[in-house]
Write a protein that holds these residues in place. Structure first.
Motif, PDB file in Angstrom:
ATOM      1  N   ILE A   1       6.715   2.557 -10.802  1.00 46.46           N
ATOM      2  CA  ILE A   1       6.438   1.394  -9.958  1.00 46.46           C
ATOM      3  C   ILE A   1       6.096   1.811  -8.530  1.00 46.46           C
ATOM      4  O   ILE A   1       6.174   1.010  -7.607  1.00 46.46           O
ATOM      5  CB  ILE A   1       7.642   0.423  -9.952  1.00 46.46           C
ATOM      6  CG1 ILE A   1       8.909   1.134  -9.449  1.00 46.46           C
ATOM      7  CG2 ILE A   1       7.870  -0.163 -11.321  1.00 46.46           C
ATOM      8  CD1 ILE A   1      10.089   0.185  -9.256  1.00 46.46           C
ATOM      9  N   LEU A   2       5.695   3.070  -8.355  1.00 47.17           N
ATOM     10  CA  LEU A   2       5.423   3.593  -7.015  1.00 47.17           C
ATOM     11  C   LEU A   2       4.340   2.790  -6.305  1.00 47.17           C
ATOM     12  O   LEU A   2       4.406   2.587  -5.105  1.00 47.17           O
ATOM     13  CB  LEU A   2       5.006   5.066  -7.108  1.00 47.17           C
ATOM     14  CG  LEU A   2       4.738   5.784  -5.788  1.00 47.17           C
ATOM     15  CD1 LEU A   2       5.996   5.834  -4.938  1.00 47.17           C
ATOM     16  CD2 LEU A   2       4.214   7.194  -6.035  1.00 47.17           C
ATOM     17  N   PHE A   3       3.322   2.330  -7.058  1.00 49.48           N
ATOM     18  CA  PHE A   3       2.202   1.626  -6.449  1.00 49.48           C
ATOM     19  C   PHE A   3       2.208   0.129  -6.768  1.00 49.48           C
ATOM     20  O   PHE A   3       1.163  -0.523  -6.727  1.00 49.48           O
ATOM     21  CB  PHE A   3       0.881   2.245  -6.912  1.00 49.48           C
ATOM     22  CG  PHE A   3       0.808   3.732  -6.715  1.00 49.48           C
ATOM     23  CD1 PHE A   3       0.855   4.271  -5.444  1.00 49.48           C
ATOM     24  CD2 PHE A   3       0.721   4.595  -7.797  1.00 49.48           C
ATOM     25  CE1 PHE A   3       0.802   5.643  -5.248  1.00 49.48           C
ATOM     26  CE2 PHE A   3       0.659   5.964  -7.617  1.00 49.48           C
ATOM     27  CZ  PHE A   3       0.704   6.492  -6.335  1.00 49.48           C
ATOM     28  N   SER A   4       3.362  -0.404  -7.068  1.00 48.41           N
ATOM     29  CA  SER A   4       3.457  -1.822  -7.407  1.00 48.41           C
ATOM     30  C   SER A   4       3.117  -2.683  -6.195  1.00 48.41           C
ATOM     31  O   SER A   4       3.399  -2.324  -5.054  1.00 48.41           O
ATOM     32  CB  SER A   4       4.868  -2.152  -7.902  1.00 48.41           C
ATOM     33  OG  SER A   4       5.832  -1.910  -6.897  1.00 48.41           O
ATOM     34  N   ASN A   5       2.476  -3.802  -6.446  1.00 53.82           N
ATOM     35  CA  ASN A   5       2.161  -4.806  -5.429  1.00 53.82           C
ATOM     36  C   ASN A   5       1.071  -4.374  -4.454  1.00 53.82           C
ATOM     37  O   ASN A   5       0.822  -5.054  -3.463  1.00 53.82           O
ATOM     38  CB  ASN A   5       3.416  -5.195  -4.627  1.00 53.82           C
ATOM     39  CG  ASN A   5       3.252  -6.536  -3.924  1.00 53.82           C
ATOM     40  OD1 ASN A   5       2.647  -7.442  -4.479  1.00 53.82           O
ATOM     41  ND2 ASN A   5       3.767  -6.657  -2.729  1.00 53.82           N
ATOM     42  N   MET A   6       0.392  -3.251  -4.707  1.00 56.84           N
ATOM     43  CA  MET A   6      -0.662  -2.795  -3.792  1.00 56.84           C
ATOM     44  C   MET A   6      -1.999  -3.396  -4.240  1.00 56.84           C
ATOM     45  O   MET A   6      -2.932  -2.701  -4.643  1.00 56.84           O
ATOM     46  CB  MET A   6      -0.711  -1.270  -3.746  1.00 56.84           C
ATOM     47  CG  MET A   6       0.606  -0.646  -3.314  1.00 56.84           C
ATOM     48  SD  MET A   6       0.551   1.149  -3.124  1.00 56.84           S
ATOM     49  CE  MET A   6      -0.355   1.284  -1.593  1.00 56.84           C
ATOM     50  N   SER A   7      -2.099  -4.689  -4.128  1.00 57.07           N
ATOM     51  CA  SER A   7      -3.246  -5.421  -4.665  1.00 57.07           C
ATOM     52  C   SER A   7      -4.513  -5.230  -3.848  1.00 57.07           C
ATOM     53  O   SER A   7      -5.614  -5.487  -4.331  1.00 57.07           O
ATOM     54  CB  SER A   7      -2.912  -6.913  -4.761  1.00 57.07           C
ATOM     55  OG  SER A   7      -2.496  -7.409  -3.495  1.00 57.07           O
ATOM     56  N   SER A   8      -4.393  -4.788  -2.589  1.00 59.80           N
ATOM     57  CA  SER A   8      -5.578  -4.608  -1.733  1.00 59.80           C
ATOM     58  C   SER A   8      -6.149  -3.197  -1.813  1.00 59.80           C
ATOM     59  O   SER A   8      -7.181  -2.908  -1.188  1.00 59.80           O
ATOM     60  CB  SER A   8      -5.227  -4.927  -0.268  1.00 59.80           C
ATOM     61  OG  SER A   8      -4.807  -6.259  -0.121  1.00 59.80           O
ATOM     62  N   LEU A   9      -5.505  -2.330  -2.554  1.00 54.70           N
ATOM     63  CA  LEU A   9      -5.896  -0.923  -2.577  1.00 54.70           C
ATOM     64  C   LEU A   9      -7.318  -0.752  -3.105  1.00 54.70           C
ATOM     65  O   LEU A   9      -7.667  -1.247  -4.177  1.00 54.70           O
ATOM     66  CB  LEU A   9      -4.921  -0.120  -3.444  1.00 54.70           C
ATOM     67  CG  LEU A   9      -4.814   1.374  -3.142  1.00 54.70           C
ATOM     68  CD1 LEU A   9      -4.300   1.590  -1.729  1.00 54.70           C
ATOM     69  CD2 LEU A   9      -3.891   2.053  -4.144  1.00 54.70           C
ATOM     70  N   ARG A  10      -8.135  -0.027  -2.338  1.00 56.27           N
ATOM     71  CA  ARG A  10      -9.516   0.267  -2.727  1.00 56.27           C
ATOM     72  C   ARG A  10      -9.688   1.734  -3.117  1.00 56.27           C
ATOM     73  O   ARG A  10     -10.515   2.056  -3.958  1.00 56.27           O
ATOM     74  CB  ARG A  10     -10.472  -0.066  -1.587  1.00 56.27           C
ATOM     75  CG  ARG A  10     -10.478  -1.528  -1.187  1.00 56.27           C
ATOM     76  CD  ARG A  10     -11.316  -1.761   0.061  1.00 56.27           C
ATOM     77  NE  ARG A  10     -12.708  -1.466  -0.186  1.00 56.27           N
ATOM     78  CZ  ARG A  10     -13.607  -2.348  -0.615  1.00 56.27           C
ATOM     79  NH1 ARG A  10     -13.228  -3.586  -0.854  1.00 56.27           N
ATOM     80  NH2 ARG A  10     -14.871  -2.005  -0.802  1.00 56.27           N
ATOM     81  N   GLU A  11      -8.902   2.608  -2.491  1.00 53.23           N
ATOM     82  CA  GLU A  11      -9.013   4.044  -2.777  1.00 53.23           C
ATOM     83  C   GLU A  11      -7.613   4.632  -2.957  1.00 53.23           C
ATOM     84  O   GLU A  11      -6.774   4.511  -2.066  1.00 53.23           O
ATOM     85  CB  GLU A  11      -9.727   4.767  -1.639  1.00 53.23           C
ATOM     86  CG  GLU A  11     -11.162   4.311  -1.429  1.00 53.23           C
ATOM     87  CD  GLU A  11     -11.860   5.083  -0.322  1.00 53.23           C
ATOM     88  OE1 GLU A  11     -11.203   5.964   0.290  1.00 53.23           O
ATOM     89  OE2 GLU A  11     -13.051   4.822  -0.065  1.00 53.23           O
ATOM     90  N   LEU A  12      -7.384   5.261  -4.107  1.00 50.17           N
ATOM     91  CA  LEU A  12      -6.124   5.953  -4.377  1.00 50.17           C
ATOM     92  C   LEU A  12      -6.451   7.411  -4.668  1.00 50.17           C
ATOM     93  O   LEU A  12      -7.151   7.725  -5.637  1.00 50.17           O
ATOM     94  CB  LEU A  12      -5.399   5.320  -5.562  1.00 50.17           C
ATOM     95  CG  LEU A  12      -4.086   5.998  -5.993  1.00 50.17           C
ATOM     96  CD1 LEU A  12      -3.102   6.049  -4.827  1.00 50.17           C
ATOM     97  CD2 LEU A  12      -3.465   5.289  -7.178  1.00 50.17           C
TER      98      LEU A  12
END
Length: 732
Positions: A412-423
Motif C-alpha cells: 500500500i506504499l502508493f495508495s491514494n496517489m491518484s494524481s501521480l503521472r510519473e512513477l
C-alpha cells in the motif's frame, strides 16, 4: 537568339543563387570575423581568433560583438569608437588588465557587458568608467580576482552609476561587504557570486555583507568556500524570491539554518545542493531548519547530494503548505519515524528521492570525516515495508525513488496517489510489482528499469490495460531478467498485444534481455517472433499421454526423490558451476578477485555496512564482495551467487536467526559448502552473531562450527581481539 537566351538564363540563375545564399545564410564580409543578421540585429562573431584588438573592419551598425577567447590586454579610449550602436559586448576570457577611463564613453546603447575571465583588479576600475552606460542591465565581472590582496574591495564606486543594472556577476571576496554605493542600484535584483577554478573564497557572510542591497530578489552564492553565515544575514532583502547556496560543502545545514533565520516571506525557491562534506555521515535535517521556512512562500526545494539520513521527528510538519517540488537526489534516507510526517505536505506535486547512480554504494571511511555523529543507524533506503508513507500526497504528480537499493516495500506504499503521472523506481532490487495502480488514473510513465523483475502478474497487466484505455503510457522494464519460459508466456503475449494496440510503449526493446535459462538469453527486439516460437514449444501434450507417462514414472520418481533431496545442494552446485563455465581448480592455482564474499541477512545489514566493511575494506585494505553492491544487475541471482563464491577466497557467513530464515542466504551457504567439498579449499568462515540452538542449525554449518571454522561476535566488552582474529583468518 538561342545563345543569348541561354546566357540570360545563366545570369538569372547566378543572381538567384546569390540571393538565396544571402537570404539563407545572411553572411557579410568582415574578416577575420563572421558577421550576420539575426532578427534585425547585426552580429559580429570574433571569438577565439587570437586577436589583440577589435578589428576596424567591423560595420558601424554592428549591434552585437562576440569577442571572447582572444588576447586583448588593454581596452583603450578608441577601442569601440567605430561601433557606437553596440547593445551586447562579450569580452570574456581575454587577458584584459587595464581599461582606460573613456573606453565605454560612446556606448550609451549597451545593455549587456561581459568582462569575466580577465585579469581585472576591482580596485583599478575607475569611478567614471561606466558612467555613460545608463542602459546597461547585465554586467559580468566574475572570474577576475586571483589574489590574496586584503585591500581588494567590491567595486562600489565604479558600479554605483549603473542606474539600469538588474543583473550582476562578481567574485567572492573574503571578509568584505558590498559598500553603501550599491544602495543606489535600486533596479539590481539578480546577484550571482561565483568563480571558476576555486577563486571564490567568501568564507563567511555577516549581518552587513548585503546590507546595502535591499532590492535583491535572486541571490546565488555558488562554490565560494562558505563556512559560516550569521543569523539573519538576508533580513534586509524583503523581496527575496530565490536563494542558491549550492556547492559550499563546509556550510552544512546549520549554516543554511542561519541564512534562513528571519528570511523574507516572499522566498519561493531554496537551492542547497552539496552543502555537506562528501564523506559526512548521519546527516539530520532539524526542526529549526524547517521552522525558518514555515512562513515563506516556498514552492521549490533542492537539497541533492547531501547524504541526508533522516528528518528530525516532527520537522516536516513545519515546512510550508505551499511546497510543490522537492528534489532530494543522492541522499541516504532510511525508513524512520519522520515518514509519518510526510502526510502533512499535502501540496507536493514532484518528489525526487533518486539515490546513487553508480553501481557501488558510497560507503565512506570514517577516517575521512572528522565529525562527531549522534546517529547510530545509517543505511540506504532499502526496506520500506512498514506502510503507506505517501498516502496523503494525493496531489503528487512525479515520484522518483530510483537507485535507493529498495528490495522490500509495502503493497500500500502508493495508495491514494491518484494524481501521480510519473512513477520512477529504476535501479533498485525489486523482484515483483505487487502494489495497486488502478487508482492512478493519470499515470503516464512507469519506469522500472534495472531491477530484478522476471515479468508482471496478470492482475498488474490488467490494471495497465485499463489505464491505457484512456491515454498512452510508457512502461519501461529494460535491464530486468525477463523470463522466456512457458510459465512467463502469458506476460510476453500481453506485451505483444499491448504493443500492437499502440497504447503502451515499452521503450527500446533492444535493451531487454529475455532468459531461457540461467545462462542463455535473447534480446527482445523481435518480440513477436520470440513469442510465436515459445507458443510452439510450449504446446501441451495430449492429456492421456501425460497421464500414461505420469503413472509410469510414479515409482521411479518415488525412488529418486530421496536421493535427489539428499544430494540437492551438490546437484545445484554442479549445475550452476557447469552452466556458468566454472571448473574445479586446486587452490594454489586459483586467482581470486575478492578476499571474501559476505553472506548475510537483510536484518544484519547495519552491522555489515557500518562495522564489517569499515574494518575490513577501509582499515585493512581488503576487497569484499557485497551482494547489493557487487552483484551484476539484471543477471539471475543464482548466477551471481556461484560467481561470488568462485571468485572469492573465503565466504564469510554472518550467522543469525534471520539468516537461517532466508532462502537465498541458505542457498549462498550451501553453494560455499559445496565449493569447499568439491575443491578441497577452506571456503567457509562463520561469524556467530547470537546463540542459536543446535537443532535450528543445518548439519553443514554444525560441521564447520565443530571444526572451529567460526568466530563469536562479542555483543559486549572488548571487540579488538575479535576484529584481529577475523582479519587474521581471512588473510591466512
Amino acid at each position: 537568339m538561342r545563345v543569348q537566351f541561354h546566357n540570360e538564363l545563366w545570369t538569372l540563375m547566378l543572381l538567384a543563387s546569390i540571393a538565396v545564399v544571402n537570404v539563407v545564410f545572411n553572411q557579410h564580409l568582415c574578416p577575420p570575423c563572421k558577421c550576420f543578421d539575426s532578427n534585425g540585429s547585426f552580429i559580429a562573431n570574433c571569438s577565439h581568433k587570437s586577436l589583440d584588438r577589435v578589428p576596424s573592419s567591423l560595420p558601424n551598425y554592428t549591434k552585437e560583438l562576440l569577442f571572447s577567447g582572444n588576447n586583448v590586454t588593454k581596452l583603450s579610449n578608441d577601442s569601440f569608437v567605430t561601433i557606437p550602436l553596440l547593445t551586447r559586448l562579450d569580452l570574456s576570457n581575454n587577458n584584459v588588465s587595464l581599461i582606460e577611463t573613456a573606453a565605454f564613453a560612446n556606448m550609451s546603447n549597451l545593455r549587456y557587458l561581459s568582462l569575466q575571465g580577465n585579469n581585472l583588479a576591482y580596485n583599478n576600475l575607475s569611478s567614471s568608467m561606466f558612467q555613460n552606460l545608463q542602459n546597461l542591465t547585465v554586467l559580468y565581472l566574475n572570474n577576475n580576482i586571483d589574489t590574496d590582496d586584503a585591500t581588494v574591495e567590491y567595486p562600489s564606486d565604479a558600479i554605483q552609476r549603473l542606474s539600469s543594472l538588474t543583473t550582476l556577476y562578481v567574485d567572492g571576496l573574503k571578509d568584505k561587504i558590498f559598500a553603501s554605493g550599491f544602495s543606489k542600484l535600486n533596479n539590481l535584483i539578480n546577484l550571482t557570486i561565483e568563480s571558476s577554478n576555486k577563486k571564490c573564497d567568501m568564507y563567511n557572510i555577516t549581518l552587513h555583507t548585503f546590507k546595502y542591497l535591499p532590492y535583491l530578489e535572486h541571490v546565488k552564492i555558488i562554490q565560494c568556500n562558505l563556512h559560516f553565515i550569521a543569523q539573519g544575514s538576508f533580513r534586509h532583502q524583503h523581496h527575496l524570491k530565490t536563494l542558491d547556496l549550492s556547492h559550499n560543502n563546509a556550510l552544512t545545514f546549520k549554516g543554511v539554518t542561519h541564512a534562513t533565520h528571519g528570511i523574507a516571506s516572499s522566498l519561493e525557491g531554496l537551492f542547497i545542493d552539496e552543502i555537506v562534506h562528501p564523506y559526512a555521515i548521519c546527516v539530520i535535517i532539524t526542526k529549526e531548519f524547517c521552522k525558518n521556512l514555515n512562513r515563506t512562500s516556498l514552492t521549490e526545494l533542492h537539497a541533492n547530494m547531501n547524504r541526508v539520513t533522516v528528518f528530525q521527528a516532527g520537522a516536516l510538519r513545519f515546512l510550508p503548505k505551499s511546497l510543490k517540488k522537492v528534489y532530494l537526489k543522492g541522499n541516504r534516507f532510511e525508513y524512520d519515524a519522520y515518514v509519518r510526517d510526510i502526510s502533512s505536505l499535502v501540496g507536493l506535486e514532484v518528489v525526487d528521492l533518486g539515490g546513487y547512480a553508480n553501481k557501488k554504494l558510497p560507503f565512506q571511511s570514517l577516517a575521512d570525516f572528522n565529525q562527531t555523529s549522534t546517529c547510530t543507524d545509517c543505511t540506504v533506503l532499502g526496506n520500506i515495508s512498514g506502510g503507506d508513507m505517501f498516502k496523503s500526497l494525493s496531489q503528487l504528480q512525479t515520484l522518483d525513488l530510483s537507485a535507493n537499493y529498495i528490495n522490500n516495500y509495502s503493497s500500500i506504499l502508493f495508495s491514494n496517489m491518484s494524481s501521480l503521472r510519473e512513477l520512477i523506481i529504476s535501479r533498485n532490487r525489486i523482484y515483483a510489482l505487487r502494489f495497486d495502480i488502478s487508482h492512478m488514473k493519470n499515470l503516464r510513465l512507469l519506469q522500472c528499469s534495472g531491477n530484478e523483475l522476471p515479468g508482471l502478474t496478470e492482475d498488474f497487466t490488467t490494471s495497465l490495460d485499463k489505464l491505457s484505455d484512456h491515454h498512452k503510457m510508457t512502461v519501461d522494464l529494460s535491464q530486468n531478467p525477463i523470463q522466456c519460459t512457458c510459465i512467463n508466456l502469458p506476460f510476453l503475449s500481453w506485451m505483444v498485444t499491448a504493443k500492437a494496440k499502440g497504447r503502451i510503449s515499452f521503450g527500446n526493446l533492444s535493451e531487454y534481455d529475455c532468459y531461457y535459462d540461467e545462462v542463455h538469453s535473447v534480446i527482445l527486439d523481435d518480440l513477436e517472433k520470440i513469442v510465436a516460437d515459445l507458443n510452439v514449444s510450449c504446446q501441451s501434450f495430449p492429456y492421456h499421454f501425460i497421464f500414461f507417462v505420469g503413472m509410469s514414472l510414479v515409482v521411479l520418481v518415488t525412488l529418486l526423490c530421496s536421493l535427489l533431496y539428499r544430494f540437492r545442494w551438490k546437484l545445484k552446485y554442479l549445475y550452476y558451476a557447469a552452466r556458468h563455465g566454472y571448473h574445479t581448480t586446486h587452490p594454489s592455482n586459483h586467482t581470486f578477485v575478492f578476499d571474501a564474499f559476505v553472506s548475510f541477512a537483510e536484518e544484519d545489514r547495519d552491522f555489515v555496512v557500518n562495522e564489517l566493511l569499515v574494518k575490513l575494506e577501509d582499515e585493512s585494505d581488503m576487497r569484499l564482495n557485497f551482494h547489493q553492491r557487487d552483484f551484476t544487475p539484471g543477471r539471475p541471482i543464482a548466477h551471481n551467487i556461484i560467481e561470488a563464491v568462485k571468485t572469492s577466497k573465503r565466504t564469510l557467513v554472518i550467522l543469525s536467526r534471520e539468516f537461517l530464515k532466508s532462502h537465498w542466504c541458505v542457498h549462498e551457504l550451501q553453494m560455499a559448502h559445496m565449493e569447499s567439498v568439491s575443491t578441497g579449499r577452506d571456503v567457509l568462515l562463520i561469524v556467530m552473531m547470537e546463540h542459536i540452538p543446535t537443532n535450528k542449525i543445518p548439519v553443514e554449518i554444525l560441521y564447520h562450527i565443530q571444526s572451529d571454522s567460526y568466530l563469536e561476535y562479542p555483543l559486549e566488552g572488548e571487540k579488538l581481539m575479535f576484529w584481529r582474529n577475523l582479519i587474521g583468518c581471512l588473510r591466512d
